[in-house]
Design a protein around this motif. Structure first.
Motif, short mmCIF file in Angstrom:
data_model
loop_
_atom_site.label_atom_id
_atom_site.label_comp_id
_atom_site.label_asym_id
_atom_site.label_seq_id
_atom_site.Cartn_x
_atom_site.Cartn_y
_atom_site.Cartn_z
N GLU A 50 146.43 72.45 -10.54
CA GLU A 50 145.40 71.21 -10.08
C GLU A 50 143.98 71.59 -10.26
N VAL A 79 143.65 66.27 -10.66
CA VAL A 79 144.38 66.37 -11.87
C VAL A 79 145.13 67.46 -11.89
N LYS A 113 145.43 62.14 -19.74
CA LYS A 113 145.78 61.94 -18.73
C LYS A 113 145.60 60.55 -18.06
N GLY A 114 146.25 60.36 -16.64
CA GLY A 114 145.90 59.14 -16.29
C GLY A 114 146.42 59.16 -14.69
N GLU A 115 146.04 58.02 -14.02
CA GLU A 115 146.43 58.07 -12.81
C GLU A 115 148.02 57.65 -12.35
N TYR A 116 148.35 58.26 -11.40
CA TYR A 116 149.81 57.81 -11.02
C TYR A 116 150.04 57.38 -9.42
N THR A 117 151.02 56.80 -9.12
CA THR A 117 151.27 56.60 -7.63
C THR A 117 152.19 57.62 -6.91
N LYS A 164 142.35 59.98 -5.47
CA LYS A 164 143.08 59.55 -6.27
C LYS A 164 143.59 60.78 -7.33
N ARG A 165 144.80 60.44 -7.94
CA ARG A 165 145.59 61.71 -8.53
C ARG A 165 145.87 61.25 -9.98
N SER A 166 145.75 62.18 -10.81
CA SER A 166 145.93 62.07 -12.28
C SER A 166 146.84 63.21 -12.63
N GLU A 198 151.23 58.81 -19.66
CA GLU A 198 149.96 58.66 -19.96
C GLU A 198 149.62 59.23 -21.44
N LYS A 225 138.86 62.81 -7.86
CA LYS A 225 140.08 62.79 -8.14
C LYS A 225 140.63 64.20 -8.45
#
Length: 157
Positions: A78, A87, A43-47, A4-6, A59, A85
């Motif tokens: 990063e 970031v 921060k938060g996840e993105y698609t 997962k990426r944020s 975010e 995850k």
């Protein structure tokens, strides 16, 4: 499995006492009684179809209820969190009145397995901290962003 990426934004400002960064104490019952290593950059996840910088801006607004200040964004690269995850973060010099923060919320089952769902704040408070204090408060996987900020702000930390 794809990690997962944020994406997030580390807001910083200069004060007579040195550089301060804005971080948020993570919301929800798991973090409630913790302080050290229980804070995060907004921060938060993105698609895959969303640009990371756009996600970081979105975010920031969702988690704090305020738009990011205007100014140039500086990439901090990063970092992989203990959860796996990844970031991506940027630094932005600016100011923000923490008394105006209205955090976004999320819903989760709590207690787990109970069948009851409750709403919790994404962050339950946001504060400005000097770099030494921020190092103690940030989750371990995000401390690298403070180190990467140092050359940008001309601080020795």
């Amino acid at each position: 499995m794809v990690a997962k990426r944020s994406a997030g934004l580390l807001l910083w400002r200069r004060r007579e006492t040195g550089v301060e960064v804005l971080i948020g104490h993570m919301g929800g019952p798991f973090w409630e009684s913790r302080d050290e290593a229980a804070w995060s950059i907004p921060k938060g996840e993105y698609t895959p179809d969303e640009e990371p910088m756009a996600a970081a801006r979105r975010e920031f607004a969702e988690e704090l209820g305020l738009e990011a200040p205007e100014g140039p964004w500086h990439p901090l690269g990063e970092a992989r969190q203990s959860s796996g995850k990844v970031v991506t973060a940027w630094a932005l010099e600016g100011d923000l009145d923490t008394s105006l923060v209205v955090p976004g919320t999320f819903t989760m089952e709590w207690p787990r397995g109970s069948g009851r769902f409750s709403e919790f704040p994404e962050i339950n408070r946001a504060e400005w901290y000097g770099l030494d204090e921020a190092r103690r408060k940030l989750v371990g996987g995000q401390r690298v962003f403070l180190e990467r900020l140092l050359p940008l702000v001309g601080a020795d930390g």
